[in-house]
Design a protein around this motif. Structure first.
Motif, PDB file in Angstrom:
ATOM      1  N   ASP A   4     -61.496 -27.806 -84.915  1.00  0.00           N
ATOM      2  CA  ASP A   4     -61.805 -28.969 -84.086  1.00  0.00           C
ATOM      3  C   ASP A   4     -62.290 -30.123 -84.951  1.00  0.00           C
ATOM      4  OD1 ASP A   4     -62.181 -30.060 -81.325  1.00  0.00           O
ATOM      5  OD2 ASP A   4     -64.256 -30.193 -81.992  1.00  0.00           O
ATOM      6  N   CYS A   5     -63.085 -29.824 -85.963  1.00  0.00           N
ATOM      7  CA  CYS A   5     -63.567 -30.854 -86.885  1.00  0.00           C
ATOM      8  C   CYS A   5     -62.399 -31.542 -87.585  1.00  0.00           C
ATOM      9  CB  CYS A   5     -64.508 -30.222 -87.905  1.00  0.00           C
ATOM     10  SG  CYS A   5     -65.047 -31.334 -89.219  1.00  0.00           S
ATOM     11  N   LEU A   6     -61.453 -30.742 -88.091  1.00  0.00           N
ATOM     12  CA  LEU A   6     -60.298 -31.307 -88.805  1.00  0.00           C
ATOM     13  C   LEU A   6     -59.338 -32.004 -87.849  1.00  0.00           C
ATOM     14  CD1 LEU A   6     -59.661 -28.365 -91.309  1.00  0.00           C
ATOM     15  CD2 LEU A   6     -60.835 -30.537 -91.731  1.00  0.00           C
ATOM     16  N   ALA A   7     -59.277 -31.545 -86.596  1.00  0.00           N
ATOM     17  CA  ALA A   7     -58.454 -32.239 -85.596  1.00  0.00           C
ATOM     18  C   ALA A   7     -58.969 -33.656 -85.379  1.00  0.00           C
ATOM     19  CB  ALA A   7     -58.448 -31.461 -84.289  1.00  0.00           C
ATOM     20  N   GLY A   8     -60.294 -33.811 -85.421  1.00  0.00           N
ATOM     21  CA  GLY A   8     -60.877 -35.145 -85.286  1.00  0.00           C
ATOM     22  C   GLY A   8     -60.487 -36.058 -86.428  1.00  0.00           C
ATOM     23  N   GLU A  27     -59.681 -19.399 -94.236  1.00  0.00           N
ATOM     24  CA  GLU A  27     -58.338 -19.230 -93.673  1.00  0.00           C
ATOM     25  C   GLU A  27     -58.070 -20.233 -92.559  1.00  0.00           C
ATOM     26  OE1 GLU A  27     -55.983 -15.896 -90.952  1.00  0.00           O
ATOM     27  OE2 GLU A  27     -57.719 -15.287 -92.178  1.00  0.00           O
ATOM     28  N   LYS A  28     -59.050 -20.411 -91.669  1.00  0.00           N
ATOM     29  CA  LYS A  28     -58.889 -21.339 -90.549  1.00  0.00           C
ATOM     30  C   LYS A  28     -58.756 -22.781 -91.037  1.00  0.00           C
ATOM     31  CE  LYS A  28     -59.289 -18.476 -87.015  1.00  0.00           C
ATOM     32  NZ  LYS A  28     -58.225 -18.308 -85.989  1.00  0.00           N
ATOM     33  N   ALA A  88     -55.504 -25.181 -90.416  1.00  0.00           N
ATOM     34  CA  ALA A  88     -55.642 -26.489 -89.769  1.00  0.00           C
ATOM     35  C   ALA A  88     -55.107 -27.600 -90.662  1.00  0.00           C
ATOM     36  CB  ALA A  88     -57.104 -26.749 -89.424  1.00  0.00           C
ATOM     37  N   GLY A  89     -55.332 -27.495 -91.976  1.00  0.00           N
ATOM     38  CA  GLY A  89     -54.798 -28.484 -92.907  1.00  0.00           C
ATOM     39  C   GLY A  89     -53.292 -28.558 -92.831  1.00  0.00           C
ATOM     40  N   LEU A 102     -52.874 -32.564 -93.366  1.00  0.00           N
ATOM     41  CA  LEU A 102     -53.939 -33.269 -94.056  1.00  0.00           C
ATOM     42  C   LEU A 102     -53.867 -33.018 -95.556  1.00  0.00           C
ATOM     43  CD1 LEU A 102     -56.948 -32.337 -91.710  1.00  0.00           C
ATOM     44  CD2 LEU A 102     -55.854 -34.576 -91.874  1.00  0.00           C
ATOM     45  N   ASN A 103     -54.325 -33.983 -96.333  1.00  0.00           N
ATOM     46  CA  ASN A 103     -54.535 -33.768 -97.765  1.00  0.00           C
ATOM     47  C   ASN A 103     -55.834 -32.958 -97.896  1.00  0.00           C
ATOM     48  OD1 ASN A 103     -52.335 -35.326 -98.329  1.00  0.00           O
ATOM     49  ND2 ASN A 103     -53.507 -37.179 -98.750  1.00  0.00           N
TER      50      ASN A 103
END
Length: 509
Positions: A44-48, A75-76, A80-81, A86-87
């Motif tokens: 969720d943090c990386l989705a933001g 792993e998660k 998500a990356g 995402l870089n």
């Protein structure tokens, strides 16, 4: 502490950059995200971050520091990356005893070099070019989520003047969904409850109180120019030169220090000491998790308040802030709140016991002002509920919440007299993981027993307590106490009038 692994996912690595000229690289923002067993929240943090609209011509590189993890955080994060393109790099650490501070400094050293490296390893030419391309450092928690365009607003604030060292997002606590909406026959019931997305009435109540408290604090900062004495670690964009100056001036191996339970406040004061401005963004918002129980809230506030008091009173830290007077006034305000309530309870009990209580309508004035003030604050709190406004107007929620804060205030200052310093981080982690339990029930029962015992004694000795001899002996002290309490209440009422006046402005929380 040992740095074990550097894992790359995405399109870019600071160590292998094919096709990039040695003398130039696009400007970039780097995000440092310390994550200790955050497998449930890291996506969720990386989705933001994926939602963000970046400034034109600026890249975003994300570094997740999987710190002492025993779950699937690494792993998660990698998944998500890939999902959000995402870089992203995952830095894995073990043996870090400095918790969040050590994790953040691990990311910093990877990019800016380790000053404690006994082998005197120098950055490569590509690493030096990369370091110079970093124009902003985003420090954020793994359980936070930036609202869309938040990073853009933080960037605009940071780049609006050369002397701005950091800009903090406005924080809003995420309200858990109603637990009652879930069917217990749902095969995923336990998994959904464990995710933290749902909560019962009390967890939702605690969340709103903290959200309103944060809204009040943010409105006050904005009314007084937007300068802040703490750049919260949940989401703050720093100027890298400012962080490097803190490292150099204080002879540190990284910007963050473990000398305080409030490392974000300590860093903010060090930035201000070096002449940098620290601001709160008027538009950028970040959603953060709240403490959802009495016990976890108390342990978090104990850590925050004890760290603040330590910064105020420990001259060895050699830090200062232009807001020091404001922070001391906040401490005095809490003391006066506690004093007024204790005096009122004692004076009322003695007056009733000796049959010398006389009602005056003037006492409705501070109650009415407090009701108006809390209704306005509830209405200015983002995403408020009608029940929150009603409870605020009736002063039920604000008074309960204030008493918990007053108990914490008293505990912190009494702890200053103790020779044993408590580990605030350890206590908060233990509370959040369920390893310790609250003594609230025992405390309430003890208070009820004392009240019942006092009432019983007053009833049995009523003739003696209401005798002319006792009344005459008590009256001078009782009247003097009421006079002092009246003056204190007048001062408090004027402060509430001033706060209501400041809330008329256009600022939003």
């Amino acid at each position: 502490m040992t740095l074990l692994v550097e894992k790359e996912e995405g399109r870019m690595s600071i160590f292998s950059m094919p096709g990039v000229k040695k003398t130039y690289m696009k400007p970039r923002i780097i995000a440092l995200i310390p994550a200790h067993n955050e497998e449930k929240s890291i996506r969720d943090c990386l989705a933001g971050l994926n939602d963000q609209l970046l400034p034109k011509g600026v890249d975003l590189d994300v570094y997740v520091i999987a710190d002492n993890c025993t779950d699937r955080t690494e792993e998660k994060a990698i998944q998500a990356g890939e999902e959000f393109n995402l870089n992203l790099k995952v830095i894995v650490t073990e043996g870090n005893k400095l918790r969040k501070v050590g994790a953040l400094n691990s990311g910093w050293k990877l990019l800016y070099g380790d000053l404690l490296d006994i082998y005197n390893t120098e950055l490569t030419e590509s690493q030096i070019v990369y370091k110079h391309s970093v124009k902003a450092v985003l420090g954020m928690d793994a359980d936070s989520r930036l609202a869309p365009n938040c990073l853009k607003y933080l960037w605009e604030g940071l780049m609006s003047a050369r002397n701005i060292g950091g800009v903090m997002a406005k924080y809003t606590m995420r309200m858990p969904k109603k637990k009652s909406q879930l069917s217990k026959s749902d095969v995923y019931y336990e998994e959904k409850i464990a995710s933290g997305e749902y909560g019962g009435p009390m967890s939702r109540w605690w969340t709103h109180q903290q959200k309103q408290d944060m809204a009040s604090w943010l409105l006050d900062l904005q009314y007084h120019g937007g300068s802040t004495y703490v750049l919260g670690g949940q989401a703050t964009l720093f100027r890298p030169e400012a962080l490097q100056e803190v490292v150099n001036n204080n002879k540190l191996d990284g910007p963050w220090q473990n000398d305080s339970d409030v490392e974000d406040m300590l860093l903010t004061w060090q930035l201000q000491k070096s002449g940098w401005k620290t601001l709160v963004s008027p538009k950028g918002r970040c959603f953060v998790d709240a403490m959802r129980s009495y016990h976890t809230f108390r342990e978090q506030r104990n850590k925050w308040n004890s760290g603040t008091v330590e910064l105020l009173t420990n001259k060895d830290l050699d830090v200062k802030t232009r807001h020091k007077g404001k922070i001391w006034r906040n401490q005095v305000k809490l003391f006066s709140d506690l004093l007024i309530r204790v005096m009122f309870i004692v004076l009322l009990a003695v007056a009733l016991a000796t049959d010398q209580y006389y009602w005056s309508w003037i006492w409705l004035t501070p109650i009415a002002l407090a009701s108006v003030l809390n209704i306005i604050l509830a209405l200015k709190t983002p995403m408020y509920r009608p029940i929150d406004v009603i409870m605020a107007g009736l002063l039920i929620s604000p008074e309960m919440y204030l008493w918990v804060n007053l108990m914490t205030f008293g505990q912190v200052w009494l702890g200053k007299l103790s020779a044993n310093k408590k580990d605030g981080w350890a206590n908060q982690y233990a509370a959040e993981s369920g390893k310790t339990r609250s003594k609230l029930t025992q405390g309430i029962l003890l208070c009820l027993l004392l009240a019942a015992g006092g009432a019983y004694l007053c009833y049995n000795y009523r003739d003696f307590l209401t005798s002319a001899t006792v009344q005459g002996a008590i009256e001078p002290y009782l009247m003097g106490g009421w006079v002092v309490l009246t003056y204190l209440t007048i001062i408090k009422s004027l402060m509430m009038v001033y706060q209501i006046w400041t809330l008329r402005g256009r600022h939003t929380a």
